[in-house]
Design a protein around this motif. Structure first.
Motif, PDB file in Angstrom:
ATOM      1  N   VAL A  96       0.845  -1.186   0.000  1.00 62.99           N
ATOM      2  CA  VAL A  96       0.000   0.000   0.000  1.00 62.99           C
ATOM      3  C   VAL A  96       0.886   1.245   0.000  1.00 62.99           C
ATOM      4  O   VAL A  96       1.741   1.404   0.876  1.00 62.99           O
ATOM      5  CB  VAL A  96      -0.908   0.030   1.253  1.00 62.99           C
ATOM      6  N   LEU A  97       0.681   2.085  -0.996  1.00 60.71           N
ATOM      7  CA  LEU A  97       1.418   3.350  -1.061  1.00 60.71           C
ATOM      8  C   LEU A  97       0.449   4.462  -0.690  1.00 60.71           C
ATOM      9  O   LEU A  97      -0.629   4.575  -1.279  1.00 60.71           O
ATOM     10  CB  LEU A  97       1.965   3.559  -2.476  1.00 60.71           C
ATOM     11  N   VAL A  98       0.823   5.274   0.293  1.00 61.13           N
ATOM     12  CA  VAL A  98      -0.036   6.381   0.713  1.00 61.13           C
ATOM     13  C   VAL A  98       0.486   7.689   0.125  1.00 61.13           C
ATOM     14  O   VAL A  98       1.658   8.031   0.299  1.00 61.13           O
ATOM     15  CB  VAL A  98      -0.083   6.488   2.255  1.00 61.13           C
ATOM     16  N   LEU A  99      -0.376   8.384  -0.604  1.00 68.93           N
ATOM     17  CA  LEU A  99      -0.047   9.706  -1.148  1.00 68.93           C
ATOM     18  C   LEU A  99      -1.049  10.719  -0.609  1.00 68.93           C
ATOM     19  O   LEU A  99      -2.098  10.336  -0.096  1.00 68.93           O
ATOM     20  CB  LEU A  99      -0.126   9.698  -2.688  1.00 68.93           C
ATOM     21  N   TYR A 100      -0.722  12.016  -0.746  1.00 67.47           N
ATOM     22  CA  TYR A 100      -1.621  13.075  -0.305  1.00 67.47           C
ATOM     23  C   TYR A 100      -2.173  13.809  -1.525  1.00 67.47           C
ATOM     24  O   TYR A 100      -1.432  14.168  -2.429  1.00 67.47           O
ATOM     25  CB  TYR A 100      -0.875  14.088   0.569  1.00 67.47           C
ATOM     26  N   GLY A 101      -3.456  14.072  -1.490  1.00 71.13           N
ATOM     27  CA  GLY A 101      -4.086  14.797  -2.598  1.00 71.13           C
ATOM     28  C   GLY A 101      -3.621  16.233  -2.747  1.00 71.13           C
ATOM     29  O   GLY A 101      -3.822  16.850  -3.793  1.00 71.13           O
ATOM     30  N   ASP A 102      -2.989  16.766  -1.707  1.00 66.14           N
ATOM     31  CA  ASP A 102      -2.542  18.168  -1.775  1.00 66.14           C
ATOM     32  C   ASP A 102      -1.030  18.286  -1.936  1.00 66.14           C
ATOM     33  O   ASP A 102      -0.451  19.330  -1.685  1.00 66.14           O
ATOM     34  CB  ASP A 102      -3.024  18.944  -0.534  1.00 66.14           C
ATOM     35  N   VAL A 103      -0.395  17.195  -2.385  1.00 65.75           N
ATOM     36  CA  VAL A 103       1.052  17.219  -2.676  1.00 65.75           C
ATOM     37  C   VAL A 103       1.217  16.832  -4.153  1.00 65.75           C
ATOM     38  O   VAL A 103       1.421  15.666  -4.488  1.00 65.75           O
ATOM     39  CB  VAL A 103       1.825  16.243  -1.745  1.00 65.75           C
ATOM     40  N   ALA A 118      10.196  -2.238  -1.728  1.00 66.41           N
ATOM     41  CA  ALA A 118       9.039  -2.903  -1.113  1.00 66.41           C
ATOM     42  C   ALA A 118       9.366  -4.338  -0.697  1.00 66.41           C
ATOM     43  O   ALA A 118      10.024  -5.062  -1.429  1.00 66.41           O
ATOM     44  CB  ALA A 118       7.863  -2.914  -2.091  1.00 66.41           C
ATOM     45  N   ALA A 119       8.924  -4.712   0.524  1.00 68.66           N
ATOM     46  CA  ALA A 119       9.071  -6.091   0.994  1.00 68.66           C
ATOM     47  C   ALA A 119       7.988  -6.359   2.034  1.00 68.66           C
ATOM     48  O   ALA A 119       7.452  -5.419   2.638  1.00 68.66           O
ATOM     49  CB  ALA A 119      10.455  -6.301   1.618  1.00 68.66           C
ATOM     50  N   ALA A 120       7.672  -7.644   2.237  1.00 65.15           N
ATOM     51  CA  ALA A 120       6.594  -8.034   3.156  1.00 65.15           C
ATOM     52  C   ALA A 120       6.911  -7.670   4.600  1.00 65.15           C
ATOM     53  O   ALA A 120       6.018  -7.567   5.430  1.00 65.15           O
ATOM     54  CB  ALA A 120       6.323  -9.528   3.030  1.00 65.15           C
ATOM     55  N   ASP A 121       8.197  -7.482   4.898  1.00 69.34           N
ATOM     56  CA  ASP A 121       8.585  -7.183   6.280  1.00 69.34           C
ATOM     57  C   ASP A 121       9.315  -5.841   6.373  1.00 69.34           C
ATOM     58  O   ASP A 121      10.273  -5.685   7.105  1.00 69.34           O
ATOM     59  CB  ASP A 121       9.471  -8.312   6.825  1.00 69.34           C
ATOM     60  N   ARG A 122       8.848  -4.890   5.571  1.00 71.80           N
ATOM     61  CA  ARG A 122       9.543  -3.598   5.573  1.00 71.80           C
ATOM     62  C   ARG A 122       8.551  -2.448   5.398  1.00 71.80           C
ATOM     63  O   ARG A 122       7.607  -2.541   4.624  1.00 71.80           O
ATOM     64  CB  ARG A 122      10.554  -3.582   4.429  1.00 71.80           C
ATOM     65  N   LEU A 123       8.796  -1.384   6.159  1.00 72.09           N
ATOM     66  CA  LEU A 123       8.036  -0.145   5.999  1.00 72.09           C
ATOM     67  C   LEU A 123       8.977   0.876   5.356  1.00 72.09           C
ATOM     68  O   LEU A 123      10.091   1.065   5.829  1.00 72.09           O
ATOM     69  CB  LEU A 123       7.576   0.351   7.376  1.00 72.09           C
ATOM     70  N   VAL A 124       8.539   1.478   4.264  1.00 71.59           N
ATOM     71  CA  VAL A 124       9.407   2.425   3.553  1.00 71.59           C
ATOM     72  C   VAL A 124       8.803   3.834   3.622  1.00 71.59           C
ATOM     73  O   VAL A 124       7.618   4.020   3.345  1.00 71.59           O
ATOM     74  CB  VAL A 124       9.595   2.010   2.073  1.00 71.59           C
ATOM     75  N   LEU A 125       9.623   4.791   3.989  1.00 79.62           N
ATOM     76  CA  LEU A 125       9.162   6.176   4.106  1.00 79.62           C
ATOM     77  C   LEU A 125       9.915   7.055   3.128  1.00 79.62           C
ATOM     78  O   LEU A 125      11.071   6.798   2.816  1.00 79.62           O
ATOM     79  CB  LEU A 125       9.484   6.721   5.512  1.00 79.62           C
ATOM     80  N   LEU A 126       9.260   8.114   2.699  1.00 78.81           N
ATOM     81  CA  LEU A 126       9.960   9.147   1.927  1.00 78.81           C
ATOM     82  C   LEU A 126      10.151  10.341   2.852  1.00 78.81           C
ATOM     83  O   LEU A 126       9.181  10.864   3.415  1.00 78.81           O
ATOM     84  CB  LEU A 126       9.154   9.556   0.697  1.00 78.81           C
ATOM     85  N   THR A 127      11.392  10.743   3.031  1.00 80.65           N
ATOM     86  CA  THR A 127      11.674  11.885   3.909  1.00 80.65           C
ATOM     87  C   THR A 127      12.403  12.967   3.117  1.00 80.65           C
ATOM     88  O   THR A 127      12.784  12.763   1.968  1.00 80.65           O
ATOM     89  CB  THR A 127      12.542  11.467   5.124  1.00 80.65           C
ATOM     90  N   LEU A 172       5.094   3.554   2.257  1.00 79.29           N
ATOM     91  CA  LEU A 172       4.807   2.303   1.556  1.00 79.29           C
ATOM     92  C   LEU A 172       4.833   1.176   2.581  1.00 79.29           C
ATOM     93  O   LEU A 172       5.836   0.994   3.279  1.00 79.29           O
ATOM     94  CB  LEU A 172       5.870   2.062   0.475  1.00 79.29           C
ATOM     95  N   ALA A 173       3.743   0.416   2.699  1.00 81.76           N
ATOM     96  CA  ALA A 173       3.661  -0.612   3.740  1.00 81.76           C
ATOM     97  C   ALA A 173       2.984  -1.867   3.202  1.00 81.76           C
ATOM     98  O   ALA A 173       2.107  -1.775   2.342  1.00 81.76           O
ATOM     99  CB  ALA A 173       2.880  -0.085   4.937  1.00 81.76           C
ATOM    100  N   PRO A 174       3.357  -3.044   3.725  1.00 77.06           N
ATOM    101  CA  PRO A 174       2.645  -4.270   3.355  1.00 77.06           C
ATOM    102  C   PRO A 174       1.237  -4.228   3.952  1.00 77.06           C
ATOM    103  O   PRO A 174       1.075  -3.902   5.130  1.00 77.06           O
ATOM    104  CB  PRO A 174       3.475  -5.385   4.005  1.00 77.06           C
ATOM    105  N   ALA A 175       0.228  -4.566   3.153  1.00 74.82           N
ATOM    106  CA  ALA A 175      -1.171  -4.430   3.580  1.00 74.82           C
ATOM    107  C   ALA A 175      -1.491  -5.152   4.897  1.00 74.82           C
ATOM    108  O   ALA A 175      -2.143  -4.571   5.773  1.00 74.82           O
ATOM    109  CB  ALA A 175      -2.106  -4.883   2.464  1.00 74.82           C
ATOM    110  N   PRO A 176      -1.055  -6.410   5.104  1.00 69.93           N
ATOM    111  CA  PRO A 176      -1.423  -7.096   6.352  1.00 69.93           C
ATOM    112  C   PRO A 176      -0.866  -6.387   7.580  1.00 69.93           C
ATOM    113  O   PRO A 176      -1.539  -6.294   8.613  1.00 69.93           O
ATOM    114  CB  PRO A 176      -0.779  -8.486   6.213  1.00 69.93           C
ATOM    115  N   ARG A 177       0.366  -5.887   7.448  1.00 68.81           N
ATOM    116  CA  ARG A 177       0.979  -5.161   8.564  1.00 68.81           C
ATOM    117  C   ARG A 177       0.223  -3.868   8.839  1.00 68.81           C
ATOM    118  O   ARG A 177      -0.071  -3.539   9.988  1.00 68.81           O
ATOM    119  CB  ARG A 177       2.438  -4.813   8.233  1.00 68.81           C
TER     120      ARG A 177
END
Ligand code: UD1
Ligand code: CA
Length: 454
Positions: A96-103, A118-127, A172-177
Motif C-alpha cells: 500500500v502506497l499512501v499519497l496526499y491529494g494536496d502534494v 518494497a518487501a513483506a517485512d519492511r516499511l518504507v518512508l519518503l523523507t 509504503l507498507a505491506p497491507a497485512p501489517r
C-alpha cells in the motif's frame, strides 16, 4: 500487487474557499488530478481516494476518469483513521502506497525508487531534509541512524523540533501489517487524532525494518495548505515546464513569464517570447515563433510560422510558414494552409484559409472556405448568421475582395473574381471580372455646413 491510497478528505481551512482544497487548480487542473496522474504512472492495481470534506464534489469532478475507488471518511479523525477507511478495499497481501491529494509535484521516478524497496517485512518512508522543518513531522533516528518513530511538531520536544529531516507523509507498507498497526494506533496526542505516522514506532516494536529514503529534490514534496503555497507550487511547476522546453531546444525568452497548462510538443528552435500562455494540447513545430502575450490553446502551429504579439489561437491548425497577428483571434475550426496570413484585428471561426491567402486587417471570417491566393481586404465581414442559422461563404482560388465588403452568406464567389470595395453582396458572384454594388456618388456644390445657433 500495489494499491495506492490518496488522502484527500481534509477541509483545507486555510484556503478560505468554498471549493475543496484538492479541487483548486495547479496549472489549470485540480491538485488531485496531478496526484492521480502520478499514481497512474506507477500502474497500480487500484487508486483509492479517501474523500470527505466537500462531499460528493470530489467524485463528481472526476466522473470521467476511469478506475478510481472512492472511499468516504465521514469525519476527519486523522491520517491514520483516513487510511483505515480504505482497508476494506485493499488487496489482502499487496503493498500500500499512501499519497496526499494536496502534494501535487511528486515525481513518479521518486515513487518508483520507493517501490523498488518494497518487501513483506519492511516499511518504507519518503523523507526530506529541510532548512526550515517547521510544521512537519520529524524523523527520529537512534545513534546508529535507524528510524525509531515520527513525532509531530506539536508533540515534539525542543530537541526533536531541531531535527531537520521531516516526514513527507508518503509511505509504503505491506497491507497485512498496515491493517494490524491501524488497529493498534491511539489518538493520545496533542491533536487527539489517529496518526498514520504512529505506524512507524509500531513497526519498530514489531522488529520490522523501517527504511527512509531522502528525496533529492525537496520541492517535489511541498504541500498546499493556503493560497500562498499554491502560488509557490505553481511557480515550481512552471519552472519545470520551462526547463523541459529549453532542454528540448526551445528558446524561452523569460522562463518566469511562460505559463503551460497542458501538454506541449515542440520541434527544434522554437522561440517563445514573454508572457505566453499555452493551454491544453499544443504542438509547435520547428522554428515557430510565438510573440509576446499570446495565448495558444489546443492548436497545432506548423513549422516556420510566426505568431505576432497578443494573438489568441484556439482549436486551430496552422500549416507551415503561416503569419498571424499581432492582435489576431483564431477561434475553433480555423485552418490555415501553407503561407496563409491573418493580420491584426482579424477574427476567424470555423474557417479554412487556403495556401498563400491573406486577410490582413480588421475582418471577420466565420464559416468560410477560402481557396488559394485569395486576398480579403480590410474591413470585410462574412455575415454568416441570419439570427437563427449559420451559413457558409466560399471564396474560390484567386478571389480579390475589396475593402469593407459585406458577404451575406450563403454566398459563393467564383475563381479570380474581383469584388469592388464597399459592396454588400447577397448573391453568388461569377468567376473573374469585377462585381460591385455601391450607391452613386453625388456632389452638392452649394451646400453649407450647419452652424451653431446663438
Ligand atoms: C502530516 C503528517 C506529518 C507530515 C505532513 C506532511 C500525520 C499525523 N502527520 O501532517 O508527519 O510531515 O503530513 O505534509 O500524518 N487527511 C484526511 N483525513 C484526515 C486527516 C487528513 O484525508 O482525517 C488528509 C488531508 O486532506 C491531507 C493529508 O491527509 O491531504 C495530510 O493531512 P494534514 O492534516 O495536512 O496533515 P499534517 O498535519 O500536515
Ligand atoms: Ca498538511
Amino acid at each position: 500487487m500495489l494499491d495506492i491510497v490518496i488522502l484527500a478528505a481534509g477541509q483545507g481551512k486555510r484556503m478560505v474557499s468554498a471549493l475543496p482544497k484538492v479541487l483548486h487548480p495547479l496549472a489549470g487542473r485540480p491538485l488531485l488530478a496531478h496526484v492521480l496522474d502520478t499514481a497512474a504512472a506507477l500502474s497500480p492495481h487500484q487508486r483509492i481516494v479517501v474523500y470527505g470534506h466537500g462531499g460528493e464534489q470530489l467524485p463528481a469532478a472526476f466522473a470521467d476518469e476511469a478506475a478510481i475507488t472512492w472511499v468516504k471518511q465521514a469525519q476527519q479523525l486523522g491520517t491514520g483513521h483516513a487510511v483505515a477507511q480504505a482497508l476494506p478495499t485493499l488487496t489482502l497481501d499487496g503493498q500500500v502506497l499512501v499519497l496526499y491529494g494536496d502534494v501535487p509535484l511528486l515525481n513518479a521516478a521518486t515513487l518508483q525508487r520507493l517501490l523498488e524497496r518494497a518487501a513483506a517485512d519492511r516499511l518504507v518512508l519518503l523523507t526530506a531534509e529541510l532548512a526550515d522543518p517547521s510544521g512537519y513531522g520529524r524523523i527520529i533516528r537512534d545513534a546508529e541512524g535507524r528510524v525509531l518513530r515520527i513525532v509531530e511538531q506539536r508533540d515534539a520536544s525542543p530537541a526533536e523540533q531541531a531535527v531537520k529531516e521531516i516526514n513527507t507523509g508518503i509511505m509504503l507498507a505491506p497491507a497485512p501489517r498496515l491493517r494490524d498497526w491501524l488497529s493498534r494506533i491511539k489518538a493520545d496526542n496533542a491533536q487527539g487524532e489517529y496518526y498514520l505516522t504512529d505506524c512507524v514506532a509500531l513497526a519498530v516494536q514489531d522488529g520490522l525494518a523501517v527504511e527512509a529514503l531522502i528525496t533529492a529534490d525537496p520541492s517535489e514534496i511541498l504541500g498546499v495548505n493556503d493560497r500562498r503555497q499554491l502560488a509557490v507550487l505553481e511557480r515550481h511547476y512552471q519552472d519545470r515546464q520551462a526547463q523541459t522546453l529549453m532542454d528540448a531546444g526551445v528558446t524561452v525568452l523569460d522562463p518566469q513569464r511562460l505559463v503551460v497548462r497542458g501538454e506541449v510538443r515542440v520541434g527544434q528552435d522554437v522561440t517563445i517570447d514573454v508572457g505566453v500562455i499555452l493551454e491544453g494540447q499544443v504542438q509547435l513545430d520547428e522554428g515557430v515563433y510565438i510573440g509576446p502575450y499570446s495565448v495558444i490553446r489546443n492548436s497545432v502551429i506548423g513549422a516556420g510560422s510566426v505568431i505576432e504579439s497578443h494573438s489568441v489561437i484556439e482549436g486551430a491548425r496552422l500549416a507551415t510558414a503561416t503569419q498571424v497577428g499581432p492582435f489576431a483571434r483564431l477561434r475553433p475550426g480555423t485552418v490555415l494552409e501553407d503561407g496563409a496570413k491573418v493580420g491584426n484585428f482579424v477574427e476567424t471561426k470555423n474557417t479554412h484559409i487556403g495556401p498563400g491567402s491573406k486577410a490582413n486587417h480588421l475582418s471577420y471570417l466565420g464559416d468560410a472556405e477560402l481557396g488559394a491566393a485569395v486576398n480579403v481586404g480590410a474591413g470585410t465581414i462574412t455575415c454568416n448568421y441570419d439570427g437563427a442559422n449559420k451559413h457558409r461563404t466560399v471564396l474560390e482560388d484567386g478571389v480579390f475582395i475589396g475593402s469593407n465588403t459585406a458577404l451575406v452568406a450563403p454566398i459563393h464567389v467564383g475563381r479570380e473574381a474581383t469584388v469592388g470595395a464597399g459592396s454588400t453582396l447577397s448573391q453568388d458572384v461569377p468567376a473573374q471580372g469585377l462585381t460591385f454594388n455601391r450607391a452613386a456618388c453625388k456632389h452638392v456644390s452649394q451646400w453649407r455646413r450647419p452652424r451653431k445657433q446663438r
